[in-house]
Design a protein around this motif. Sequence first.
Motif, short mmCIF file in Angstrom:
data_model
loop_
_atom_site.label_atom_id
_atom_site.label_comp_id
_atom_site.label_asym_id
_atom_site.label_seq_id
_atom_site.Cartn_x
_atom_site.Cartn_y
_atom_site.Cartn_z
N ASN A 77 0.82 -1.21 0.00
CA ASN A 77 0.00 0.00 0.00
C ASN A 77 0.86 1.27 0.00
O ASN A 77 0.37 2.34 0.33
N HIS A 78 2.13 1.12 -0.35
CA HIS A 78 3.10 2.22 -0.51
C HIS A 78 3.25 3.09 0.74
O HIS A 78 3.36 4.30 0.65
N THR A 79 3.28 2.45 1.90
CA THR A 79 3.55 3.16 3.15
C THR A 79 5.02 3.02 3.51
O THR A 79 5.76 2.24 2.91
N SER A 80 5.45 3.79 4.48
CA SER A 80 6.85 3.74 4.88
C SER A 80 7.12 2.54 5.79
O SER A 80 6.22 2.03 6.45
N ILE A 81 8.37 2.10 5.79
CA ILE A 81 8.82 1.02 6.68
C ILE A 81 9.57 1.67 7.82
O ILE A 81 10.44 2.52 7.61
N LYS A 82 9.25 1.28 9.04
CA LYS A 82 9.87 1.88 10.22
C LYS A 82 10.89 0.98 10.91
O LYS A 82 11.77 1.47 11.58
N SER A 83 10.77 -0.35 10.75
CA SER A 83 11.69 -1.25 11.44
C SER A 83 11.98 -2.48 10.60
O SER A 83 11.17 -2.87 9.76
N LEU A 84 13.14 -3.07 10.87
CA LEU A 84 13.61 -4.25 10.14
C LEU A 84 14.14 -5.30 11.11
O LEU A 84 14.64 -4.97 12.18
N ALA A 85 14.06 -6.55 10.68
CA ALA A 85 14.70 -7.65 11.39
C ALA A 85 15.00 -8.74 10.36
O ALA A 85 14.22 -8.95 9.43
N ILE A 86 16.14 -9.40 10.49
CA ILE A 86 16.52 -10.47 9.56
C ILE A 86 16.76 -11.73 10.38
O ILE A 86 17.52 -11.72 11.34
N ASP A 87 16.10 -12.83 9.98
CA ASP A 87 16.31 -14.08 10.71
C ASP A 87 17.39 -14.92 10.03
O ASP A 87 17.95 -14.54 9.01
N HIS A 88 17.68 -16.08 10.60
CA HIS A 88 18.77 -16.93 10.11
C HIS A 88 18.46 -17.57 8.75
O HIS A 88 19.37 -18.04 8.07
N THR A 89 17.20 -17.60 8.33
CA THR A 89 16.85 -18.19 7.04
C THR A 89 16.91 -17.17 5.90
O THR A 89 16.78 -17.54 4.74
N GLY A 90 17.08 -15.89 6.23
CA GLY A 90 17.16 -14.86 5.21
C GLY A 90 15.91 -14.04 5.03
O GLY A 90 15.88 -13.15 4.18
N LYS A 91 14.87 -14.34 5.80
CA LYS A 91 13.66 -13.53 5.73
C LYS A 91 13.93 -12.17 6.34
O LYS A 91 14.55 -12.05 7.39
N ILE A 92 13.43 -11.13 5.67
CA ILE A 92 13.59 -9.76 6.14
C ILE A 92 12.22 -9.28 6.61
O ILE A 92 11.35 -8.99 5.79
N TYR A 93 12.03 -9.25 7.91
CA TYR A 93 10.76 -8.82 8.47
C TYR A 93 10.73 -7.30 8.51
O TYR A 93 11.70 -6.66 8.91
N VAL A 94 9.61 -6.73 8.09
CA VAL A 94 9.46 -5.28 8.06
C VAL A 94 8.20 -4.88 8.80
O VAL A 94 7.19 -5.57 8.77
N GLY A 95 8.28 -3.77 9.48
CA GLY A 95 7.13 -3.18 10.15
C GLY A 95 6.92 -1.78 9.62
O GLY A 95 7.83 -0.96 9.66
N GLY A 96 5.75 -1.55 9.09
CA GLY A 96 5.44 -0.25 8.52
C GLY A 96 4.22 0.37 9.15
O GLY A 96 3.77 -0.05 10.21
#
Length: 113
Positions: A77-96
């Motif tokens: 929905n083209h909103t901004s991302i405020k936080s990131l986290a990367i797990d051991h499998t390579g997934k990049i979790y984002v919170g917007g």
Amino acid sequence: MNKVVFFIVFYVFSISTAIAQTTIGLPAIKNYKSSDYNAATQIYDVKQDKEGILYFANDDGLLTFDGSYWKVYPMPNHTSIKSLAIDHTGKIYVGGEDEVGYFYPNKYGVLKL
């Protein structure tokens, strides 16, 4: 005696400039403008994966930098991302803004939601 002290002090101060820290071997710092990476100026979070790729939480989405090239991955929905986290499998979790999810590289290395 005063001449001896004067020469010792003079010698110490003249040597200290000669043994100052050199810039050889120190990494160069490169500053990037928002026009270099073609995204918004506000960066909220930064993470690096085990491959060395940098990920930035940006107002325009997920911003990646591999040392040479920048790429922007917008949120649905083209909103901004405020936080990131990367797990051991390579997934990049984002919170917007009103949105949470993750990006995962496909078999070609392209990030998908």
